[in-house]
Design a protein around this motif. Structure first.
Motif, PDB file in Angstrom:
ATOM      1  N   GLY A  52       0.789  -1.222   0.000  1.00  0.00           N
ATOM      2  CA  GLY A  52       0.000   0.000   0.000  1.00  0.00           C
ATOM      3  C   GLY A  52       0.820   1.270   0.000  1.00  0.00           C
ATOM      4  N   GLU A  53       2.150   1.144   0.061  1.00  0.00           N
ATOM      5  CA  GLU A  53       3.025   2.318   0.056  1.00  0.00           C
ATOM      6  C   GLU A  53       3.580   2.625  -1.326  1.00  0.00           C
ATOM      7  OE1 GLU A  53       3.339   4.326   2.427  1.00  0.00           O
ATOM      8  OE2 GLU A  53       2.397   3.157   4.026  1.00  0.00           O
ATOM      9  N   MET A  54       3.030   1.954  -2.356  1.00  0.00           N
ATOM     10  CA  MET A  54       3.381   2.211  -3.754  1.00  0.00           C
ATOM     11  C   MET A  54       4.841   1.885  -4.049  1.00  0.00           C
ATOM     12  SD  MET A  54       1.236   5.707  -4.503  1.00  0.00           S
ATOM     13  CE  MET A  54      -0.545   5.749  -4.200  1.00  0.00           C
ATOM     14  N   LEU A  55       5.337   0.829  -3.428  1.00  0.00           N
ATOM     15  CA  LEU A  55       6.671   0.329  -3.730  1.00  0.00           C
ATOM     16  C   LEU A  55       6.544  -0.805  -4.734  1.00  0.00           C
ATOM     17  CD1 LEU A  55       8.256   0.206  -0.155  1.00  0.00           C
ATOM     18  CD2 LEU A  55       8.255   2.093  -1.800  1.00  0.00           C
ATOM     19  N   ILE A  56       7.407  -0.817  -5.751  1.00  0.00           N
ATOM     20  CA  ILE A  56       7.323  -1.816  -6.804  1.00  0.00           C
ATOM     21  C   ILE A  56       8.707  -2.407  -7.060  1.00  0.00           C
ATOM     22  CG2 ILE A  56       5.329  -0.750  -7.913  1.00  0.00           C
ATOM     23  CD1 ILE A  56       7.238   0.478  -9.953  1.00  0.00           C
ATOM     24  N   ASP A  57       8.698  -3.543  -7.756  1.00  0.00           N
ATOM     25  CA  ASP A  57       9.933  -4.203  -8.169  1.00  0.00           C
ATOM     26  C   ASP A  57      10.243  -3.756  -9.591  1.00  0.00           C
ATOM     27  OD1 ASP A  57      12.041  -5.786  -8.782  1.00  0.00           O
ATOM     28  OD2 ASP A  57      11.042  -7.695  -8.404  1.00  0.00           O
TER      29      ASP A  57
ATOM     30  N   PHE B   3      11.713   0.319  -5.982  1.00  0.00           N
ATOM     31  CA  PHE B   3      11.422   1.628  -6.562  1.00  0.00           C
ATOM     32  C   PHE B   3      10.114   2.153  -5.983  1.00  0.00           C
ATOM     33  CE2 PHE B   3       9.848   4.524  -9.848  1.00  0.00           C
ATOM     34  CZ  PHE B   3      10.989   5.285 -10.100  1.00  0.00           C
ATOM     35  N   CYS B   4      10.119   3.444  -5.597  1.00  0.00           N
ATOM     36  CA  CYS B   4       8.910   4.099  -5.089  1.00  0.00           C
ATOM     37  C   CYS B   4       8.248   4.810  -6.257  1.00  0.00           C
ATOM     38  CB  CYS B   4       9.268   5.089  -3.977  1.00  0.00           C
ATOM     39  SG  CYS B   4       7.835   5.995  -3.334  1.00  0.00           S
ATOM     40  N   SER B   5       7.082   4.329  -6.663  1.00  0.00           N
ATOM     41  CA  SER B   5       6.395   4.924  -7.803  1.00  0.00           C
ATOM     42  C   SER B   5       5.776   6.275  -7.466  1.00  0.00           C
ATOM     43  CB  SER B   5       5.300   3.974  -8.300  1.00  0.00           C
ATOM     44  OG  SER B   5       4.392   3.657  -7.252  1.00  0.00           O
ATOM     45  N   ALA B   6       5.555   6.556  -6.191  1.00  0.00           N
ATOM     46  CA  ALA B   6       4.999   7.854  -5.801  1.00  0.00           C
ATOM     47  C   ALA B   6       6.056   8.944  -5.864  1.00  0.00           C
ATOM     48  CB  ALA B   6       4.399   7.770  -4.401  1.00  0.00           C
ATOM     49  N   CYS B   7       7.227   8.678  -5.286  1.00  0.00           N
ATOM     50  CA  CYS B   7       8.315   9.661  -5.269  1.00  0.00           C
ATOM     51  C   CYS B   7       9.235   9.526  -6.478  1.00  0.00           C
ATOM     52  CB  CYS B   7       9.138   9.515  -3.989  1.00  0.00           C
ATOM     53  SG  CYS B   7       8.172   9.695  -2.471  1.00  0.00           S
ATOM     54  N   ARG B   8       9.077   8.435  -7.233  1.00  0.00           N
ATOM     55  CA  ARG B   8       9.868   8.190  -8.443  1.00  0.00           C
ATOM     56  C   ARG B   8      11.368   8.187  -8.124  1.00  0.00           C
ATOM     57  NH1 ARG B   8       6.801   8.109 -12.720  1.00  0.00           N
ATOM     58  NH2 ARG B   8       8.601   8.177 -14.111  1.00  0.00           N
TER      59      ARG B   8
END
Length: 234
Positions: A92-97, A103-108
């Motif tokens: 739910g913290e928008m972290l992706i592989d 990688f944080c997709s929110a903060c890029r």
């Protein structure tokens, strides 16, 4: 008494005028020539140092080559932890592989796999702000996709069989061109860049067919904003 005063004033005026005429003779031109250069000297061209500072490109500092007193806190990632594990732990913290990188997709931005670093990042005000902005963006994109689906049922535009994300991408490209006041006839000049890591674009005619939908969406958004202001005013 009044007559004598007037004669005195008139004589003073005559003497002042004569002095001025004598000053304007060729022999006295040095006074005016001294004044003009002093005024022009104030309008100096910018010095070379000012121009160089403005034109100098900003660069990073050179890498440290000497011996460090202590190792950086984020020198290596823990080898026993995988990216998928961190993504599940902070669901739910928008972290992706992203290519075996966290990688944080929110903060890029890319993050280390260390637990303390990830925890400090997701609890920061910056991450919270960017996560809110990304949620608003995704909500807006869902509304646009639903409105475009209803629009296609009436118009049956070219490319209606494409995936929803592909059509949404084209709408966003046309919207950006319109906001930047760039003619859609120049889309061919941006095609290689826009299609490098994204979906394909149609030709200029196909992109122009999206303008009526974008205009109607903009009008609906303006109406909603006006109604919101009226409700708050009451």
């Amino acid at each position: 008494m009044a007559a004598s005063t007037l004669s005195t004033v008139s004589s003073d005026v005559v003497e002042t005028a004569s002095d001025a005429s004598e000053a304007s003779e060729p022999g006295s031109s040095s006074v005016s020539s001294d004044v003009v250069p002093s005024v022009l000297n104030r309008l100096r061209a910018p010095s070379q140092s000012v121009l160089v500072r403005k034109r100098k490109a900003r660069v990073n500092r050179p890498p440290h080559t000497g011996e460090r007193k202590r190792k950086p806190a984020c020198s290596t990632d823990p080898k026993s932890v995988r990216v998928v594990q961190r993504v599940k732990e902070f669901f739910g913290e928008m972290l992706i592989d992203s290519g075996e990188r966290l990688f944080c997709s929110a903060c890029r931005e890319e993050l280390s796999l260390k637990l303390s670093i990830v925890k400090n990042h997701v609890e920061s005000a910056k991450h919270s702000r960017h996560k809110t902005l990304l949620n608003e963006k995704r909500s807006r994109e869902k509304d646009i996709a639903l409105a475009f689906q209803m629009y296609e049922q009436e118009v049956h535009s070219v490319g209606e069989s494409l995936p929803e994300t592909h059509k949404l991408w084209r709408v966003k490209v046309v919207t950006t061109f319109l906001k930047a006041e760039v003619p859609l006839g120049k889309v061919e000049m941006f095609r290689n860049l826009l299609e490098e890591h994204a979906y394909s674009l149609s030709d200029r005619r196909g992109m122009s067919d999206l303008i009526p939908f974008i205009r109607s969406e903009e009008q609906q958004q303006i109406k909603a904003e006006m109604q919101g202001k009226r409700s708050h005013s009451f």
